[in-house]
Design an enzyme around this catalytic site. Structure first.
Site, PDB file in Angstrom:
ATOM      1  N   HIS A  58      94.550  34.236  26.805  1.00 49.73           N
ATOM      2  CA  HIS A  58      95.368  35.395  26.444  1.00 49.73           C
ATOM      3  C   HIS A  58      96.663  34.924  25.780  1.00 49.73           C
ATOM      4  O   HIS A  58      96.986  33.736  25.788  1.00 49.73           O
ATOM      5  CB  HIS A  58      95.656  36.265  27.683  1.00 49.73           C
TER       6      HIS A  58
HETATM    7  P1  TYD Z   1      96.053  36.058  34.701  1.00 50.28           P
HETATM    8  O1  TYD Z   1      97.453  35.951  34.183  1.00 50.28           O
HETATM    9  O2  TYD Z   1      95.039  36.718  33.812  1.00 50.28           O
HETATM   10  O3  TYD Z   1      95.538  34.620  35.140  1.00 50.28           O
HETATM   11  P2  TYD Z   1      95.063  33.369  34.267  1.00 50.28           P
HETATM   12  O4  TYD Z   1      95.511  33.575  32.861  1.00 50.28           O
HETATM   13  O5  TYD Z   1      95.692  32.188  34.924  1.00 50.28           O
HETATM   14  O6  TYD Z   1      93.585  33.278  34.349  1.00 50.28           O
HETATM   15  O7  TYD Z   1      96.097  36.820  36.114  1.00 50.28           O
HETATM   16  C1  TYD Z   1      94.942  36.916  36.926  1.00 50.28           C
HETATM   17  C2  TYD Z   1      95.084  38.158  37.784  1.00 50.28           C
HETATM   18  O8  TYD Z   1      96.234  38.070  38.616  1.00 50.28           O
HETATM   19  C3  TYD Z   1      95.242  39.426  36.958  1.00 50.28           C
HETATM   20  O9  TYD Z   1      94.458  40.449  37.564  1.00 50.28           O
HETATM   21  C4  TYD Z   1      96.681  39.787  37.082  1.00 50.28           C
HETATM   22  C5  TYD Z   1      97.115  39.160  38.390  1.00 50.28           C
HETATM   23  N1  TYD Z   1      98.503  38.687  38.348  1.00 50.28           N
HETATM   24  C6  TYD Z   1      99.488  39.439  38.965  1.00 50.28           C
HETATM   25  O10 TYD Z   1      99.224  40.495  39.582  1.00 50.28           O
HETATM   26  N2  TYD Z   1     100.797  38.992  38.921  1.00 50.28           N
HETATM   27  C7  TYD Z   1     101.141  37.854  38.281  1.00 50.28           C
HETATM   28  O11 TYD Z   1     102.340  37.475  38.253  1.00 50.28           O
HETATM   29  C8  TYD Z   1     100.110  37.097  37.617  1.00 50.28           C
HETATM   30  C9  TYD Z   1     100.444  35.836  36.880  1.00 50.28           C
HETATM   31  C10 TYD Z   1      98.815  37.556  37.675  1.00 50.28           C
END
Ligand code: TYD
Length: 146
Positions: A58
């Site tokens: 992303h």
């Molecule tokens: P995401 O940022 O998509 O993780 P990565 O890029 O490391 O795979 O986040 C994964 C899940 O966690 C998503 O459902 C959103 C949640 N999340 C939060 O609720 N708060 C946060 O601060 C972060 C970073 C993620």
């Protein structure tokens, strides 16, 4: 402290030269104006990730982040829509600054790798660009693309 522009203005690797070692243990300090400018409103950690997992996929519209791998090794691929670069964070002396509109992935090279992230804003799903085509289309509309 040294700074290496991975993608100028948008992704910077900061390497700390300040490590305080004594019989009580180690203190590693990363201090730099780029970090002070970040004014973090959120701190989060990612751990317990199986080796080989690739997270991320992303970009963020507005968010600025600073990533530090405090144990093990994590490879971060960054992409501004034109340039793609790869940076391995394998020391707590390194910090990777990622600005807005950078597509990124994070590959866990170790089960025990531990990522600490300082973020400029609280969590907001609306700030995410999770579709690569949308990311590229957004880039085409940027006035100050490079
Ligand atoms: P995401 O940022 O998509 O993780 P990565 O890029 O490391 O795979 O986040 C994964 C899940 O966690 C998503 O459902 C959103 C949640 N999340 C939060 O609720 N708060 C946060 O601060 C972060 C970073 C993620």
């Amino acid at each position: 402290m040294t700074r290496t522009d991975i993608i100028p203005r948008l992704v910077t690797l900061i390497s700390s030269s300040k490590v305080i070692l004594n019989e009580l243990g180690n203190i590693t300090v990363i201090e730099d104006e780029i970090i002070l400018g970040l004014s973090p409103r959120r701190l989060y950690f990612i751990n317990n990730v199986p080796k080989g997992t690739i997270r991320g996929h992303h970009a963020h519209k507005e968010l600025h982040q600073l990533l530090v791998c405090i144990n093990g090794s994590i490879t971060i691929d960054v992409d501004d829509g034109i340039n793609m670069k790869s940076v391995t964070l394998d020391s707590n002396k390194k910090a990777l600054y990622i600005g807005p509109n950078i597509w990124h992935t994070m590959k866990w090279n170790d089960d025990l790798a531990y990522l600490v992230v300082l973020a400029s804003e609280v969590y907001d799903e609306k700030d995410y660009i999770r579709n690569y085509e949308d990311f590229l289309n957004g880039k085409k509309n940027e006035d100050d693309s490079f």
